[in-house]
Design a protein around this motif. Structure first.
Motif, PDB file in Angstrom:
ATOM      1  N   ILE A  23      49.381  51.913  43.553  1.00  0.00           N
ATOM      2  CA  ILE A  23      49.996  51.988  44.891  1.00  0.00           C
ATOM      3  C   ILE A  23      49.166  51.356  46.003  1.00  0.00           C
ATOM      4  N   ASN A  24      47.907  51.091  45.773  1.00  0.00           N
ATOM      5  CA  ASN A  24      47.011  50.588  46.820  1.00  0.00           C
ATOM      6  C   ASN A  24      47.131  49.062  46.945  1.00  0.00           C
ATOM      7  N   PRO A  25      47.516  48.554  48.123  1.00  0.00           N
ATOM      8  CA  PRO A  25      47.685  47.104  48.296  1.00  0.00           C
ATOM      9  C   PRO A  25      46.446  46.276  47.916  1.00  0.00           C
ATOM     10  N   ASP A  26      45.245  46.829  48.129  1.00  0.00           N
ATOM     11  CA  ASP A  26      44.031  46.098  47.763  1.00  0.00           C
ATOM     12  C   ASP A  26      43.974  45.835  46.258  1.00  0.00           C
ATOM     13  N   TYR A  27      44.513  46.736  45.471  1.00  0.00           N
ATOM     14  CA  TYR A  27      44.579  46.540  44.023  1.00  0.00           C
ATOM     15  C   TYR A  27      45.826  45.757  43.617  1.00  0.00           C
ATOM     16  N   ILE A  28      46.955  46.034  44.264  1.00  0.00           N
ATOM     17  CA  ILE A  28      48.214  45.366  43.912  1.00  0.00           C
ATOM     18  C   ILE A  28      48.038  43.846  43.925  1.00  0.00           C
ATOM     19  N   TYR A  33      51.133  39.871  39.200  1.00  0.00           N
ATOM     20  CA  TYR A  33      51.652  38.549  38.838  1.00  0.00           C
ATOM     21  C   TYR A  33      51.540  38.407  37.321  1.00  0.00           C
ATOM     22  N   ALA A  34      52.437  37.606  36.758  1.00  0.00           N
ATOM     23  CA  ALA A  34      52.597  37.589  35.303  1.00  0.00           C
ATOM     24  C   ALA A  34      51.689  36.603  34.572  1.00  0.00           C
ATOM     25  N   SER A  35      51.184  35.568  35.251  1.00  0.00           N
ATOM     26  CA  SER A  35      50.357  34.582  34.545  1.00  0.00           C
ATOM     27  C   SER A  35      49.227  34.097  35.448  1.00  0.00           C
ATOM     28  N   ASP A  36      48.244  33.457  34.835  1.00  0.00           N
ATOM     29  CA  ASP A  36      47.079  32.984  35.582  1.00  0.00           C
ATOM     30  C   ASP A  36      47.411  31.881  36.577  1.00  0.00           C
ATOM     31  N   SER A  37      48.576  31.269  36.467  1.00  0.00           N
ATOM     32  CA  SER A  37      48.953  30.213  37.412  1.00  0.00           C
ATOM     33  C   SER A  37      49.637  30.773  38.664  1.00  0.00           C
ATOM     34  N   TRP A  38      49.776  32.097  38.730  1.00  0.00           N
ATOM     35  CA  TRP A  38      50.388  32.768  39.880  1.00  0.00           C
ATOM     36  C   TRP A  38      49.381  33.709  40.516  1.00  0.00           C
ATOM     37  N   CYS A  39      49.733  34.208  41.707  1.00  0.00           N
ATOM     38  CA  CYS A  39      48.906  35.182  42.412  1.00  0.00           C
ATOM     39  C   CYS A  39      49.809  36.045  43.295  1.00  0.00           C
ATOM     40  N   CYS A  40      49.222  37.056  43.874  1.00  0.00           N
ATOM     41  CA  CYS A  40      49.915  37.937  44.815  1.00  0.00           C
ATOM     42  C   CYS A  40      49.053  37.984  46.072  1.00  0.00           C
ATOM     43  N   PRO A  41      49.224  36.992  46.980  1.00  0.00           N
ATOM     44  CA  PRO A  41      48.329  36.907  48.136  1.00  0.00           C
ATOM     45  C   PRO A  41      48.467  38.045  49.134  1.00  0.00           C
ATOM     46  N   THR A  42      49.651  38.660  49.236  1.00  0.00           N
ATOM     47  CA  THR A  42      49.814  39.771  50.170  1.00  0.00           C
ATOM     48  C   THR A  42      50.644  40.882  49.550  1.00  0.00           C
ATOM     49  N   ASN A 128      50.188  44.641  31.892  1.00  0.00           N
ATOM     50  CA  ASN A 128      48.925  44.401  31.177  1.00  0.00           C
ATOM     51  C   ASN A 128      47.823  43.992  32.143  1.00  0.00           C
ATOM     52  N   ARG A 129      48.160  43.184  33.143  1.00  0.00           N
ATOM     53  CA  ARG A 129      47.183  42.783  34.161  1.00  0.00           C
ATOM     54  C   ARG A 129      46.757  44.005  34.986  1.00  0.00           C
ATOM     55  N   TYR A 130      47.726  44.864  35.313  1.00  0.00           N
ATOM     56  CA  TYR A 130      47.430  46.127  36.001  1.00  0.00           C
ATOM     57  C   TYR A 130      46.397  46.923  35.195  1.00  0.00           C
ATOM     58  N   LYS A 131      46.607  47.023  33.888  1.00  0.00           N
ATOM     59  CA  LYS A 131      45.677  47.764  33.026  1.00  0.00           C
ATOM     60  C   LYS A 131      44.281  47.142  33.065  1.00  0.00           C
ATOM     61  N   MET A 132      44.196  45.812  33.060  1.00  0.00           N
ATOM     62  CA  MET A 132      42.885  45.151  33.132  1.00  0.00           C
ATOM     63  C   MET A 132      42.160  45.515  34.425  1.00  0.00           C
ATOM     64  N   VAL A 133      42.873  45.465  35.550  1.00  0.00           N
ATOM     65  CA  VAL A 133      42.266  45.821  36.847  1.00  0.00           C
ATOM     66  C   VAL A 133      41.854  47.288  36.838  1.00  0.00           C
ATOM     67  N   LEU A 134      42.727  48.156  36.361  1.00  0.00           N
ATOM     68  CA  LEU A 134      42.430  49.590  36.295  1.00  0.00           C
ATOM     69  C   LEU A 134      41.181  49.840  35.474  1.00  0.00           C
ATOM     70  N   GLU A 135      41.058  49.214  34.333  1.00  0.00           N
ATOM     71  CA  GLU A 135      39.950  49.512  33.435  1.00  0.00           C
ATOM     72  C   GLU A 135      38.640  48.849  33.854  1.00  0.00           C
ATOM     73  N   ARG A 136      38.691  47.951  34.840  1.00  0.00           N
ATOM     74  CA  ARG A 136      37.453  47.380  35.403  1.00  0.00           C
ATOM     75  C   ARG A 136      36.809  48.318  36.409  1.00  0.00           C
TER      76      ARG A 136
END
Length: 137
Positions: A23-28, A33-42, A128-136
């Motif tokens: 839920i935290n925008p700093d983590y969101i 985003y689904a692939s390394d060629s994309w991002c979520c800037p805001t 899956n990307r969410y899980k990677m961020v969470l587990e870091r």
């Protein structure tokens, strides 16, 4: 009627951490985003019932992008989030504690313009990307 699609991950992080990273925008912006060629800037998130969210999802070359947005229908702290996307589809996110693990399960209404399997793959990649961020953490 929309077909329901389910994706999920399992983690051994605390349910508090799983909830916060979701839920935290700093983590969101780090995972939505689904692939390394994309991002979520805001990511803007008014995380209350009837509050709205808006996440810009954009290709890194800035040639493609869209806003993923909607409003919250139901929030049960560290258990469940239900939201309605701007196109009327419903998404439910469950946080399930099972012993020392937490399952994060998203059930979403499929949209009609893309095949179900492509949608499932995209949503699973984001989770899956969410899980990677969470587990870091």
């Amino acid at each position: 009627m929309h077909k329901k699609v389910i994706v999920e991950i399992t983690t051994y992080k605390s349910i508090y951490d799983a909830w916060n990273v979701f839920i935290n925008p700093d983590y969101i912006t780090q995972w939505n985003y689904a692939s390394d060629s994309w991002c979520c800037p805001t990511a803007i998130n008014d995380f209350v019932i009837h509050g709205t969210f808006s996440y810009l999802m954009q290709s890194k070359d800035k040639k493609h992008g869209f806003t993923f947005s909607g409003k919250y229908i139901s929030i049960i702290e560290q258990r469940e989030i239900v939201y309605e996307l701007d196109d009327g589809r419903i998404v439910q996110v469950d946080f399930i504690q099972e012993g020392d693990k937490v399952i994060v399960r998203e059930t979403f209404d499929a949209e009609k313009s893309n095949p179900i399997e492509i949608q499932r793959t995209g949503w699973q990649s984001i989770l899956n990307r969410y899980k990677m961020v969470l587990e870091r953490m």
